[in-house]
Scaffold this motif. Structure first.
Motif, PDB file in Angstrom:
ATOM      1  N   ILE A 157       0.813  -1.146  -0.050  1.00 13.54           N
ATOM      2  CA  ILE A 157       0.094  -0.120   0.020  1.00 13.54           C
ATOM      3  C   ILE A 157       0.839   1.155  -0.109  1.00 13.54           C
ATOM      4  N   SER A 158       0.455   2.490  -0.212  1.00 19.02           N
ATOM      5  CA  SER A 158       1.121   3.608  -0.289  1.00 19.02           C
ATOM      6  C   SER A 158       0.998   4.337   1.036  1.00 19.02           C
ATOM      7  N   ALA A 159       2.020   5.156   1.316  1.00 15.02           N
ATOM      8  CA  ALA A 159       2.289   5.624   2.552  1.00 15.02           C
ATOM      9  C   ALA A 159       2.400   7.238   2.239  1.00 15.02           C
ATOM     10  N   PRO A 160       1.233   8.127   2.170  1.00 13.11           N
ATOM     11  CA  PRO A 160       1.326   9.359   1.898  1.00 13.11           C
ATOM     12  C   PRO A 160       1.679   9.895   3.230  1.00 13.11           C
ATOM     13  N   LEU A 161       2.274  11.165   3.350  1.00 15.44           N
ATOM     14  CA  LEU A 161       2.820  11.706   4.285  1.00 15.44           C
ATOM     15  C   LEU A 161       2.327  13.166   4.338  1.00 15.44           C
ATOM     16  N   LEU A 162       2.119  13.810   5.729  1.00 12.75           N
ATOM     17  CA  LEU A 162       1.901  15.393   5.519  1.00 12.75           C
ATOM     18  C   LEU A 162       3.125  15.897   5.559  1.00 12.75           C
ATOM     19  N   ALA A 163       3.308  16.922   5.043  1.00 13.87           N
ATOM     20  CA  ALA A 163       4.332  18.136   4.794  1.00 13.87           C
ATOM     21  C   ALA A 163       3.847  19.309   6.113  1.00 13.87           C
ATOM     22  N   ASN A 164       4.468  19.246   7.122  1.00 14.67           N
ATOM     23  CA  ASN A 164       3.972  20.194   8.098  1.00 14.67           C
ATOM     24  C   ASN A 164       4.814  21.468   7.776  1.00 14.67           C
ATOM     25  N   ARG A 165       3.920  22.615   7.787  1.00 11.92           N
ATOM     26  CA  ARG A 165       4.389  23.784   7.159  1.00 11.92           C
ATOM     27  C   ARG A 165       5.505  24.454   8.313  1.00 11.92           C
ATOM     28  N   ARG A 166       5.205  23.854   9.543  1.00 11.02           N
ATOM     29  CA  ARG A 166       6.253  24.464  10.510  1.00 11.02           C
ATOM     30  C   ARG A 166       7.674  23.474  10.780  1.00 11.02           C
ATOM     31  N   ALA A 167       7.395  22.575  10.071  1.00 11.29           N
ATOM     32  CA  ALA A 167       8.673  21.641  10.493  1.00 11.29           C
ATOM     33  C   ALA A 167       9.706  22.077   9.865  1.00 11.29           C
ATOM     34  N   PRO A 168      10.959  21.861  10.612  1.00 10.58           N
ATOM     35  CA  PRO A 168      12.361  21.876  10.164  1.00 10.58           C
ATOM     36  C   PRO A 168      12.477  21.691   8.560  1.00 10.58           C
ATOM     37  N   TYR A 169      13.253  22.257   7.908  1.00  7.93           N
ATOM     38  CA  TYR A 169      13.630  21.781   6.470  1.00  7.93           C
ATOM     39  C   TYR A 169      13.996  20.367   6.253  1.00  7.93           C
ATOM     40  N   ASP A 170      14.862  19.920   7.253  1.00 10.88           N
ATOM     41  CA  ASP A 170      15.238  18.246   7.257  1.00 10.88           C
ATOM     42  C   ASP A 170      14.004  17.479   7.164  1.00 10.88           C
ATOM     43  N   GLU A 171      12.918  17.535   8.122  1.00 10.10           N
ATOM     44  CA  GLU A 171      11.833  17.000   8.534  1.00 10.10           C
ATOM     45  C   GLU A 171      11.136  16.925   7.105  1.00 10.10           C
ATOM     46  N   LEU A 172      10.931  18.268   6.386  1.00 12.46           N
ATOM     47  CA  LEU A 172      10.211  18.172   5.269  1.00 12.46           C
ATOM     48  C   LEU A 172      10.843  17.309   4.227  1.00 12.46           C
ATOM     49  N   VAL A 173      12.234  17.375   4.059  1.00  6.35           N
ATOM     50  CA  VAL A 173      12.957  16.480   3.226  1.00  6.35           C
ATOM     51  C   VAL A 173      12.692  15.025   3.169  1.00  6.35           C
TER      52      VAL A 173
END
Length: 279
Positions: A157-173
């Motif tokens: 199955i797929s695992a979509p993830l949320l891109a938290n707009r307040r997250a540090p850049y490395d977590e977004l990556v």
């Protein structure tokens, strides 16, 4: 911070599941509701009707005792659904019944506490066997992303993830490059579902551009604050996203006006965003 899922594997999987996004492809319309709301039979009927009226993805919320990211309408739906029993069982049965009646892809939305309680591998396997195409976990801690994505990939199955707009850049990556299926980018920062004030389109478009820079092949969907069909049109045209997920307006319509009212609203959203998109 890195994950154990190779970028090439993720890209190949995303392309195989969802294909490329050529110019002119219609935006995705995700219709969200909570499994078992207002009851199991009505919940399934609603999801099937939403697919028939134009939803191209069905997002099934797993009932949770503490839906802390959700606003009043969806939180009330969680409480209502849980009166019928265990949230995991309700979710799996809902997905099974939807899959038997509709070809629309079903993506479950589950809080991390639910995944933890059952275990990532077992959760992913159970969802796959029920017919789910994927599972979005919006509050997954960064240190567990690798574990969850690996479990989902193993189960198919797929695992979509949320891109938290307040997250540090490395977590977004990490989130953008590990996600399969799509990346979920909230239309507004720091708000719960049901938000109905203004959306800063320039800010959303800039955020989406940054996500595409991180993961060029990712499909980016948005939600939270997309409260009307007209607003959905603006979000798709100006926010540079591949589609929208609508939840609170549909739940309110279902609770107040019944299935015909909520299904009609899905049709209005579908018609509003059904415009060729230049990319």
């Amino acid at each position: 911070m890195t994950t154990g899922v190779r970028a090439g594997d993720v890209a190949d999987r995303r392309a195989a599941e969802f294909g490329e996004l050529p110019a002119g492809r219609q935006p995705v319309l995700g219709a969200f509701s909570v499994a078992g709301f207002p009851d199991l039979r009505s919940s399934v009927s609603a999801f099937v009707a939403y697919a028939e009226r134009g939803a191209t993805m069905l997002e099934v919320g797993a009932p949770a005792a503490d839906p802390w990211l959700d606003g009043p309408a969806i939180a009330a739906a969680h409480r209502c659904a849980l009166r019928a029993g265990d949230g995991v069982s309700i979710t799996l049965e809902t997905v099974r019944r939807i899959s038997a009646r509709s070809d629309a892809p079903v993506v479950v939305m589950s809080y991390w506490s639910t995944i933890q309680a059952l275990g990532p591998r077992r959760t992913a396997a159970e969802l796959a066997s029920s017919g789910a195409a994927g599972c979005l976990v919006p509050d997954i801690p960064p240190e567990h992303v690798e574990q969850w994505v690996a479990a989902a990939v193993e189960a198919g199955i797929s695992a979509p993830l949320l891109a938290n707009r307040r997250a540090p850049y490395d977590e977004l990556v990490v989130a953008c490059r590990a996600a399969t299926g799509f990346v979920y980018a909230p239309a507004v920062e720091g708000q719960r579902t049901g938000y109905s004030a203004e959306i800063d389109m320039d800010s959303l478009a800039a955020f989406v551009r940054s996500l595409r820079h991180i993961a060029p092949s990712a499909r980016v969907l948005t939600g939270i604050g997309v409260s009307t069909p007209a607003l959905a049109t603006h979000v798709v045209r100006q926010g540079a996203v591949d589609g929208v997920v609508v939840g609170s307006p549909l739940i309110r319509a279902l609770a107040e006006g019944g299935l015909s009212s909520s299904a009609d609203l899905v049709h209005q959203f579908a018609a509003a965003i059904a415009q060729p998109q230049d990319r």
